[in-house]
Design a protein around this motif. Sequence first.
Motif, mmCIF file in Angstrom:
data_model
loop_
_atom_site.group_PDB
_atom_site.id
_atom_site.type_symbol
_atom_site.label_atom_id
_atom_site.label_comp_id
_atom_site.label_asym_id
_atom_site.label_seq_id
_atom_site.Cartn_x
_atom_site.Cartn_y
_atom_site.Cartn_z
ATOM 1 N N GLY A 30 13.429 28.845 -44.684
ATOM 2 C CA GLY A 30 14.553 28.148 -44.074
ATOM 3 C C GLY A 30 15.419 27.427 -45.074
ATOM 4 O O GLY A 30 16.344 26.702 -44.701
ATOM 5 N N SER A 31 15.163 27.627 -46.373
ATOM 6 C CA SER A 31 15.911 26.926 -47.415
ATOM 7 C C SER A 31 16.938 27.851 -48.053
ATOM 8 O O SER A 31 17.023 29.036 -47.718
ATOM 9 N N ILE A 32 17.703 27.308 -48.973
ATOM 10 C CA ILE A 32 18.689 28.071 -49.718
ATOM 11 C C ILE A 32 18.087 28.384 -51.079
ATOM 12 O O ILE A 32 17.885 27.470 -51.884
ATOM 13 N N PRO A 33 17.767 29.635 -51.377
ATOM 14 C CA PRO A 33 17.089 29.953 -52.636
ATOM 15 C C PRO A 33 17.993 29.815 -53.841
ATOM 16 O O PRO A 33 19.217 29.730 -53.722
ATOM 17 N N SER A 34 17.376 29.796 -55.010
ATOM 18 C CA SER A 34 18.113 29.686 -56.270
ATOM 19 C C SER A 34 18.793 31.005 -56.599
ATOM 20 O O SER A 34 18.284 32.089 -56.297
ATOM 21 N N PHE A 35 19.957 30.916 -57.261
ATOM 22 C CA PHE A 35 20.659 32.121 -57.683
ATOM 23 C C PHE A 35 19.866 32.878 -58.739
ATOM 24 O O PHE A 35 20.070 34.064 -58.945
ATOM 25 N N VAL A 63 23.111 19.310 -66.766
ATOM 26 C CA VAL A 63 24.384 19.313 -67.481
ATOM 27 C C VAL A 63 24.164 19.273 -68.986
ATOM 28 O O VAL A 63 24.932 19.864 -69.758
ATOM 29 N N SER A 64 23.121 18.586 -69.422
ATOM 30 C CA SER A 64 22.869 18.515 -70.865
ATOM 31 C C SER A 64 22.609 19.899 -71.440
ATOM 32 O O SER A 64 23.068 20.223 -72.549
ATOM 33 N N LYS A 65 21.889 20.743 -70.701
ATOM 34 C CA LYS A 65 21.650 22.112 -71.168
ATOM 35 C C LYS A 65 22.912 22.955 -71.087
ATOM 36 O O LYS A 65 23.118 23.857 -71.912
ATOM 37 N N LEU A 66 23.748 22.681 -70.098
ATOM 38 C CA LEU A 66 25.024 23.405 -70.021
ATOM 39 C C LEU A 66 25.871 23.097 -71.254
ATOM 40 O O LEU A 66 26.458 24.019 -71.862
ATOM 41 N N VAL A 67 25.933 21.844 -71.609
ATOM 42 C CA VAL A 67 26.722 21.443 -72.781
ATOM 43 C C VAL A 67 26.095 21.990 -74.057
ATOM 44 O O VAL A 67 26.804 22.497 -74.944
ATOM 45 N N LEU A 68 24.770 21.920 -74.147
ATOM 46 C CA LEU A 68 24.098 22.413 -75.347
ATOM 47 C C LEU A 68 24.283 23.914 -75.494
ATOM 48 O O LEU A 68 24.589 24.404 -76.598
ATOM 49 N N GLY A 69 24.116 24.661 -74.406
ATOM 50 C CA GLY A 69 24.304 26.113 -74.475
ATOM 51 C C GLY A 69 25.713 26.489 -74.883
ATOM 52 O O GLY A 69 25.918 27.380 -75.713
ATOM 53 N N VAL A 78 32.826 23.635 -65.830
ATOM 54 C CA VAL A 78 33.931 22.870 -65.253
ATOM 55 C C VAL A 78 34.023 23.101 -63.746
ATOM 56 O O VAL A 78 34.302 22.169 -62.973
ATOM 57 N N LEU A 79 33.761 24.335 -63.301
ATOM 58 C CA LEU A 79 33.936 24.694 -61.898
ATOM 59 C C LEU A 79 32.610 24.754 -61.143
ATOM 60 O O LEU A 79 32.507 25.451 -60.135
ATOM 61 N N ARG A 80 31.614 24.021 -61.620
ATOM 62 C CA ARG A 80 30.294 24.115 -60.986
ATOM 63 C C ARG A 80 30.281 23.561 -59.559
ATOM 64 O O ARG A 80 29.340 23.813 -58.808
ATOM 65 N N GLN A 81 31.307 22.794 -59.182
ATOM 66 C CA GLN A 81 31.421 22.318 -57.805
ATOM 67 C C GLN A 81 32.378 23.191 -56.989
ATOM 68 O O GLN A 81 32.655 22.886 -55.826
ATOM 69 N N THR A 99 19.747 29.076 -73.103
ATOM 70 C CA THR A 99 19.827 27.624 -72.919
ATOM 71 C C THR A 99 20.739 27.274 -71.752
ATOM 72 O O THR A 99 20.405 26.441 -70.897
ATOM 73 N N PHE A 100 21.886 27.905 -71.703
ATOM 74 C CA PHE A 100 22.824 27.637 -70.615
ATOM 75 C C PHE A 100 22.229 28.073 -69.278
ATOM 76 O O PHE A 100 22.358 27.366 -68.270
ATOM 77 N N ALA A 101 21.572 29.226 -69.270
ATOM 78 C CA ALA A 101 20.980 29.720 -68.029
ATOM 79 C C ALA A 101 19.911 28.776 -67.506
ATOM 80 O O ALA A 101 19.767 28.589 -66.294
ATOM 81 N N ALA A 102 19.146 28.165 -68.424
ATOM 82 C CA ALA A 102 18.108 27.227 -68.000
ATOM 83 C C ALA A 102 18.698 26.018 -67.290
ATOM 84 O O ALA A 102 18.071 25.441 -66.394
ATOM 85 N N GLY A 103 19.907 25.618 -67.662
ATOM 86 C CA GLY A 103 20.563 24.503 -66.998
ATOM 87 C C GLY A 103 21.365 24.903 -65.783
ATOM 88 O O GLY A 103 21.571 24.109 -64.865
ATOM 89 N N PHE A 104 21.806 26.165 -65.759
ATOM 90 C CA PHE A 104 22.678 26.635 -64.682
ATOM 91 C C PHE A 104 21.895 27.248 -63.528
ATOM 92 O O PHE A 104 22.302 27.176 -62.379
ATOM 93 N N PHE A 105 20.749 27.885 -63.847
ATOM 94 C CA PHE A 105 19.922 28.531 -62.834
ATOM 95 C C PHE A 105 18.517 27.918 -62.802
ATOM 96 O O PHE A 105 17.531 28.629 -62.962
ATOM 97 N N PRO A 106 18.393 26.630 -62.605
ATOM 98 C CA PRO A 106 17.044 26.054 -62.583
ATOM 99 C C PRO A 106 16.347 26.374 -61.270
ATOM 100 O O PRO A 106 16.988 26.650 -60.259
ATOM 101 N N TYR A 107 15.020 26.387 -61.301
ATOM 102 C CA TYR A 107 14.290 26.482 -60.048
ATOM 103 C C TYR A 107 14.559 25.221 -59.233
ATOM 104 O O TYR A 107 14.484 24.117 -59.745
ATOM 105 N N LYS A 108 14.886 25.399 -57.976
ATOM 106 C CA LYS A 108 15.138 24.235 -57.139
ATOM 107 C C LYS A 108 13.811 23.559 -56.803
ATOM 108 O O LYS A 108 12.830 24.218 -56.474
#
Length: 929
Positions: free
Chosen positions: A118-123, A450-456, A886-889, A21-30
């Motif tokens: 030319g883009s920045i790929p997802s982690f 963020v909702s998935k981050l909190v839920l996870g 907390v440190l996502r920025q 659940t957390f990964a789905a919110g933290f590593f979404p496809y851009k």
Amino acid sequence: MAPQSLHLTLANLLIPVAILTFAAGFFPYKPFMPGLATFEELRWDDKWDWQRRGTPERKFDRLVFMVVDALRSDFVYGNGSGMEFTQSLIRDGAALPFTAHATSPTITMPRVKAITTGSIPSFLDVILNFAESDTTSTLAAQDTWLAQLRAQDGGKGRLVMYGDDTWLKLFPGFFERQDGTSSFFVSDFTEVDNNVTRHVPGELLNTDWNAMIMHYLGLDHIGHKTGPLGPNMIPKQVEMDSIVRDIYTAIENEEHLENTLFVLAGDHGMNEGGNHGGSAPGETSPALVFMSPKLKKITEFTDRTSPAEPKGEFEYYKKVEQSDIAPTLAGLLGFPVPRNNLGVFIEEFLFLWDDASDRIQLLLRNAEQVKKIVEATYPNLYFGYDRKDFKTDCGQSLSDGEKLACKWSGVVDIMGTFATIHPRLRISQLYWFLRAAQETMSTTASNYDVSKLVLGTSIAFAAFSLAFFSLNRTRPFSFTGIFFTLTLLLYGVLMFASSYVEEEQNFWYWMTSAWFFYLFMQASREAWQSWFIFHPAIVLLFLHRITRRWNQTGQKFAGAPDIVHSSLFRGSSSVVLWSLIGACYMDITMRLARHVARSVAGKDDPPGKDGKVEETNEGERLMGMMAVFPLGATAFVFKLAFTVNDAPELTRGIAHGMLYWAASLELVGLARMVFGGIALVTGWMVLYEWRASRARMSSEQGNGNLAVSLFDLFTLFLITQTKAENIPLYLIFRMQTFLLSFLDLSPTAISLTSLLLGQTTFFALGNSNAISSIDLSNSYNGVSGYNVLAVGALLFASNWAGPIYWSLVGVLLLGSHGRKQRHIATGELDARDWVAVEREHLIKLAEREKEGAERRQDPGAWRQHVGLLTLFISGATVAVMLACTVLRQHLFIWTVFSPKYLFAMAWGVGHHLGVDVLLGGCLWWLGTW
């Protein structure tokens, strides 16, 4: 099911749910803009004073794009490089060299995405990079320069591709001709490249393609195996340089290739250990060279010295972003800039066009394309063409979006107002906006859910709470419990500091040392007091010191002196290394021989009429040795043969005849013989113990011999999956296991000890929280083709071998403690006698238990053990999730915290559920036979 067991079961079920659940919110496809870009009419045309209209003339009509995996900048530009022909082209002006900045993660798939879009790929592409069968990461629906080349000339563009099959996965159905090779056979230095090169001469004569892509893997494999200074590195550079020579010569001599642009690029670099994935300067600094006789026209590029000295760490010549490749190719080959591009046209190539209006139009189309992405990111800001609020400073008081809007107003003003202004000023204004937009958009945080981050995080905390309630808390809170709590709390706090995450190994080294010192202080009142230097805990501390010096890992001390890289194991001293490796294999072979000898003789269960267990005699032990010696010898020969091909510098000093013979052996077959032998002996031991358990009385408990036998067999498997230079550590592990059996450890102390040693040995074997530390070398043992399950299991076993070992040791110690307590309770054994019994670890107890007195292993002890481990892993996961949220920025979110979360996923799902719970549970259950 008892409430405590139910709580523990639910806790372990919730852990993977929380992680995913957390990964789905933290590593979404851009999100990306679909469809192909087209040339649109510039809205500035009626305000220009130039009379030319239409798109600038393309300078090239063919492209040869040669990727050399892990081609670090100094491999091409530095002194001592083997690429002398490429350096001669730089001196002659036919090649424009750059250092391309590859953003983290420096893994092939995300880097290929950056190069082509030319883009920045997802982690998330870090995970997909290892899943070769994955198709969800395809770029078939995205705008790339490959798609644009195919669409040229009314869709008649034709592409060919040879090399790393990552390209085939990203671009399915794109290529007219193709031949892919797997990127994960890291022991292959030659065939993966020969398979590419054999196609080159024929394709250079063909006239039916407008882009040929090659992706060579051998140099990257050499780096993984021997590092950037390995003996095979320079010869591989010379080989790559010869291919550059052949292609460039064909461009000069073949008429149909005269308008061909030749690009040599690295997808990423490598660190001093030869790995990549992180953000070290060596990993993020690949070479980038554009080659063509036409480039001699660009006299503005004045830095033609080659070889060159770096301006900074691995920074040669001008530094550009890897994403700049896409818009630069678009301009040079005459197609629209891909829709999702964040790259900037490389300024030096503007001078291929004599007309200033062409130069401005190239940049303006690039700027308008990037502006669309900025508008989508900041929908509440106005980026219209009728702005009149031009500001010259665009100061610090503005937000990122406002600064870009301000700079775009400058573009609007200078392009639409001053018709006679010097073209150079327009170009400068366009670059001012483009580079600011590139920097801002490249560093903008991912579109986190963020909702998935909190839920996870909440689900993980629920698992933590359930694990806590599953524990037996009727006993007084002991110092062991306090130490466990302190370890978890300190670990959680340290996850919020990037420098501590990078150097996590030091935390475990110090906590393990403190724990061993406490064990010494606890037992110092016993008879050991006068011989404290020989106390098991003191010896454990000494061995722990050796372990932590075996491999220097982390970031700060990764290149510091350690045992593995010392002269002790290198050069002619490799005889010392192989003597220790041989001792390790001999030790485990002898232990397996004892197991087999008892089973062949049938002298384990039931005991004789006198209540005694009969010892195996010399002949029976010889039979056991003869049965398992071929397995141990084959395993040793496989490791020698593997190392001869994999890291020959570790075999110097060994007889050449033996090395030549070992090098000629077929590795896949040898590995399969080892794995097959392990499976065969495992089947025999299980069958024998099953029959023996049926012969016992229903109230009798097994003596745990089967669990020990399987542990030794699994240790042989782990050794097979370990790099040769780390195998001697298993002798230290064996001594530590032996010493721990002398200590009167409670079940909680056993759980804590296995936890501490598991974490410690993960780092001691050379791992870290950087993706670049993942070792791929043993992931294909016995595998002839890619199989996601087999390769994944072998990859995990090779990187988590130490934690797996100590997780299973914890199960054995827990079972041994239970049997000890039962024998003391029945009066058959004094507590002090248990030391003598443990010294002969595999000998059955002297007398049969009184009928009815023996009972099965206490399931409460196993539940408590798993509960403590679950409590730690769920608590640690909560801490990592909170830190990432907390440190996502944070500046280091993608270089430090995101890789840490990937490792937390592996610890939580792979190690805890797969090893601690499932594999450990099987070993615990088999210990009752």
